[in-house]
Design a protein around this motif. Structure first.
Motif, PDB file in Angstrom:
ATOM      1  N   LYS A  41      -7.200   5.369 -19.869  1.00  0.00           N
ATOM      2  CA  LYS A  41      -5.994   5.956 -19.290  1.00  0.00           C
ATOM      3  C   LYS A  41      -5.030   4.843 -18.916  1.00  0.00           C
ATOM      4  O   LYS A  41      -5.419   3.690 -18.753  1.00  0.00           O
ATOM      5  N   LYS A  42      -3.760   5.195 -18.770  1.00  0.00           N
ATOM      6  CA  LYS A  42      -2.750   4.234 -18.360  1.00  0.00           C
ATOM      7  C   LYS A  42      -1.965   4.792 -17.182  1.00  0.00           C
ATOM      8  O   LYS A  42      -1.883   5.993 -16.983  1.00  0.00           O
ATOM      9  N   ASP A  43      -1.400   3.881 -16.405  1.00  0.00           N
ATOM     10  CA  ASP A  43      -0.474   4.251 -15.332  1.00  0.00           C
ATOM     11  C   ASP A  43      -1.145   5.118 -14.270  1.00  0.00           C
ATOM     12  O   ASP A  43      -0.514   5.965 -13.646  1.00  0.00           O
ATOM     13  N   PHE A  44      -2.431   4.912 -14.036  1.00  0.00           N
ATOM     14  CA  PHE A  44      -3.154   5.765 -13.099  1.00  0.00           C
ATOM     15  C   PHE A  44      -2.976   5.276 -11.655  1.00  0.00           C
ATOM     16  O   PHE A  44      -2.578   4.144 -11.389  1.00  0.00           O
ATOM     17  N   ILE A  45      -3.294   6.183 -10.731  1.00  0.00           N
ATOM     18  CA  ILE A  45      -3.292   5.874  -9.306  1.00  0.00           C
ATOM     19  C   ILE A  45      -4.539   5.064  -8.967  1.00  0.00           C
ATOM     20  O   ILE A  45      -5.617   5.298  -9.521  1.00  0.00           O
ATOM     21  N   THR A 104      -5.646  -6.367  -5.517  1.00  0.00           N
ATOM     22  CA  THR A 104      -5.419  -5.153  -6.313  1.00  0.00           C
ATOM     23  C   THR A 104      -4.052  -5.181  -6.976  1.00  0.00           C
ATOM     24  O   THR A 104      -3.925  -4.878  -8.177  1.00  0.00           O
ATOM     25  N   PHE A 105      -3.023  -5.544  -6.241  1.00  0.00           N
ATOM     26  CA  PHE A 105      -1.686  -5.629  -6.837  1.00  0.00           C
ATOM     27  C   PHE A 105      -1.646  -6.665  -7.952  1.00  0.00           C
ATOM     28  O   PHE A 105      -0.946  -6.483  -8.955  1.00  0.00           O
ATOM     29  N   ASP A 106      -2.391  -7.736  -7.803  1.00  0.00           N
ATOM     30  CA  ASP A 106      -2.377  -8.798  -8.809  1.00  0.00           C
ATOM     31  C   ASP A 106      -3.167  -8.453 -10.068  1.00  0.00           C
ATOM     32  O   ASP A 106      -2.924  -9.048 -11.124  1.00  0.00           O
ATOM     33  N   MET A 112      -6.029  -3.527 -15.970  1.00  0.00           N
ATOM     34  CA  MET A 112      -6.978  -2.451 -16.267  1.00  0.00           C
ATOM     35  C   MET A 112      -6.267  -1.155 -16.655  1.00  0.00           C
ATOM     36  O   MET A 112      -6.926  -0.151 -16.905  1.00  0.00           O
ATOM     37  N   GLY A 113      -4.954  -1.198 -16.692  1.00  0.00           N
ATOM     38  CA  GLY A 113      -4.185  -0.015 -17.101  1.00  0.00           C
ATOM     39  C   GLY A 113      -3.505   0.712 -15.972  1.00  0.00           C
ATOM     40  O   GLY A 113      -2.766   1.670 -16.199  1.00  0.00           O
ATOM     41  N   GLY A 114      -3.751   0.281 -14.741  1.00  0.00           N
ATOM     42  CA  GLY A 114      -3.167   0.955 -13.593  1.00  0.00           C
ATOM     43  C   GLY A 114      -1.734   0.530 -13.329  1.00  0.00           C
ATOM     44  O   GLY A 114      -1.195  -0.356 -13.989  1.00  0.00           O
ATOM     45  N   SER A 115      -1.132   1.174 -12.344  1.00  0.00           N
ATOM     46  CA  SER A 115       0.252   0.890 -11.975  1.00  0.00           C
ATOM     47  C   SER A 115       0.321   0.295 -10.580  1.00  0.00           C
ATOM     48  O   SER A 115      -0.272   0.839  -9.638  1.00  0.00           O
ATOM     49  N   LYS A 116       1.077  -0.788 -10.426  1.00  0.00           N
ATOM     50  CA  LYS A 116       1.291  -1.371  -9.112  1.00  0.00           C
ATOM     51  C   LYS A 116       2.139  -0.458  -8.227  1.00  0.00           C
ATOM     52  O   LYS A 116       2.172  -0.627  -7.012  1.00  0.00           O
ATOM     53  N   LYS A 160       6.023  -0.884   2.114  1.00  0.00           N
ATOM     54  CA  LYS A 160       6.811   0.066   1.316  1.00  0.00           C
ATOM     55  C   LYS A 160       6.462  -0.017  -0.170  1.00  0.00           C
ATOM     56  O   LYS A 160       6.832   0.867  -0.947  1.00  0.00           O
ATOM     57  N   ASP A 161       5.726  -1.072  -0.581  1.00  0.00           N
ATOM     58  CA  ASP A 161       5.259  -1.162  -1.967  1.00  0.00           C
ATOM     59  C   ASP A 161       4.119  -0.188  -2.244  1.00  0.00           C
ATOM     60  O   ASP A 161       3.786   0.062  -3.406  1.00  0.00           O
ATOM     61  N   LEU A 162       3.507   0.338  -1.186  1.00  0.00           N
ATOM     62  CA  LEU A 162       2.360   1.232  -1.345  1.00  0.00           C
ATOM     63  C   LEU A 162       2.808   2.638  -1.726  1.00  0.00           C
ATOM     64  O   LEU A 162       3.855   3.115  -1.281  1.00  0.00           O
TER      65      LEU A 162
END
Length: 269
Positions: A57-61, A116-118, A123-127, A160-162
């Motif tokens: 998957k891509k762009d996941f939470i 995690t942000f870095d 892995m396909g996730g979104s910051k 606010k980035d969260l």
């Protein structure tokens, strides 16, 4: 003719079955990843995390999950209910009191968010879809990171980035382990720099607060969270909610997990 119709139905069924299998989400786990820059042996032992994520998957939470245990015990975990939900979960371990001060434990939590942000995009996730959440002591860490901007600001991040915050039965006054460091009793209510309430302000990340029923919860947790909610709203925050799970005490983690998944769906729309 009838045989052709049956064959067509069979082929259609097989095609659908194949497509379903082809689209089935597969999950992968990386374990015991060190996220700290501290060089002492205790930090190296405790400051590790596990990552569970959907590999096709891509762009996941991504939910960063801090376990409970009073800041004195417990273990990193990937809660079973959060598995196979098309999200990633980062289960974080951290140092404990009295080997570490509570302020330093919060620094550990901030380091895990930075890691995690870095790394989650690889892995396909979104910051842009990183949620910080936790239970009890882990929920306290969640609120400290979301309300006191200093911890994430030192790492080039901002609350606010969260994508949001989810708190399961947190202490919103100064954590009783932090009070113990100062020689105060567990039932001596205190609001100082180690209290989420101390850092109430406008423009916090959206927030879901969850507690057990007020008559069953541990040491006034519902009332603490209700006061935090009130003060956040007085500061102008509108995307904050509190659910009281009546019939449950501090063991409210299971009925809370479905509410966590529900709010992720809500925030994604």
């Amino acid at each position: 003719m009838q045989n052709l119709k049956i064959l067509s139905i069979l082929l259609a069924f097989l095609a659908c079955s194949f497509l379903s299998q082809a689209q089935e989400t597969k999950y992968k786990t990386f374990s015991n990843i060190s996220y700290t820059k501290q060089t002492d042996s205790y930090s190296k032992e405790r400051c590790k995390l596990d990552v569970y994520y959907p590999e096709n998957k891509k762009d996941f939470i991504t939910v960063i999950w801090f376990h409970g245990g009073g800041l004195t015990g417990g273990n990193k975990e990937i809660p079973n209910y959060l598995k196979e939900k098309n999200i990633a979960v980062v289960g974080v371990g951290y140092r404990f009191s009295p080997q570490a001060k509570v302020a330093d434990i919060i620094e550990d939590a901030a380091d895990a968010v930075k890691w995690t942000f870095d790394n989650i995009q690889q892995m396909g996730g979104s910051k842009k879809k990183v949620v910080v959440a936790g239970y009890s002591a882990g929920a306290y860490l969640t609120l400290m990171l979301g309300l006191n901007q200093q911890y994430l600001n030192k790492r080039g991040l901002d609350p606010k980035d969260l994508f949001g915050l989810v708190s399961f039965s947190a202490q919103t006054i100064t954590h009783f382990t932090a009070r113990k460091e100062k020689g105060l009793e567990e039932l001596h209510p205190t609001i100082d720099e180690l209290a989420p309430l101390y850092w109430v302000r406008k423009d916090i990340p959206r927030l879901l607060l969850l507690t057990g029923g007020r008559d069953l919860e541990m040491m006034g947790r519902y009332e603490e969270n209700a006061y935090l909610l009130r003060m956040l709203k007085l500061h102008g925050n509108t995307d904050v909610e509190l659910y009281e799970l009546e019939g449950y005490g501090h063991n409210m983690d299971y009925p809370a997990y479905p509410l966590l998944i529900n709010v992720l769906d809500k925030w994604s729309k």
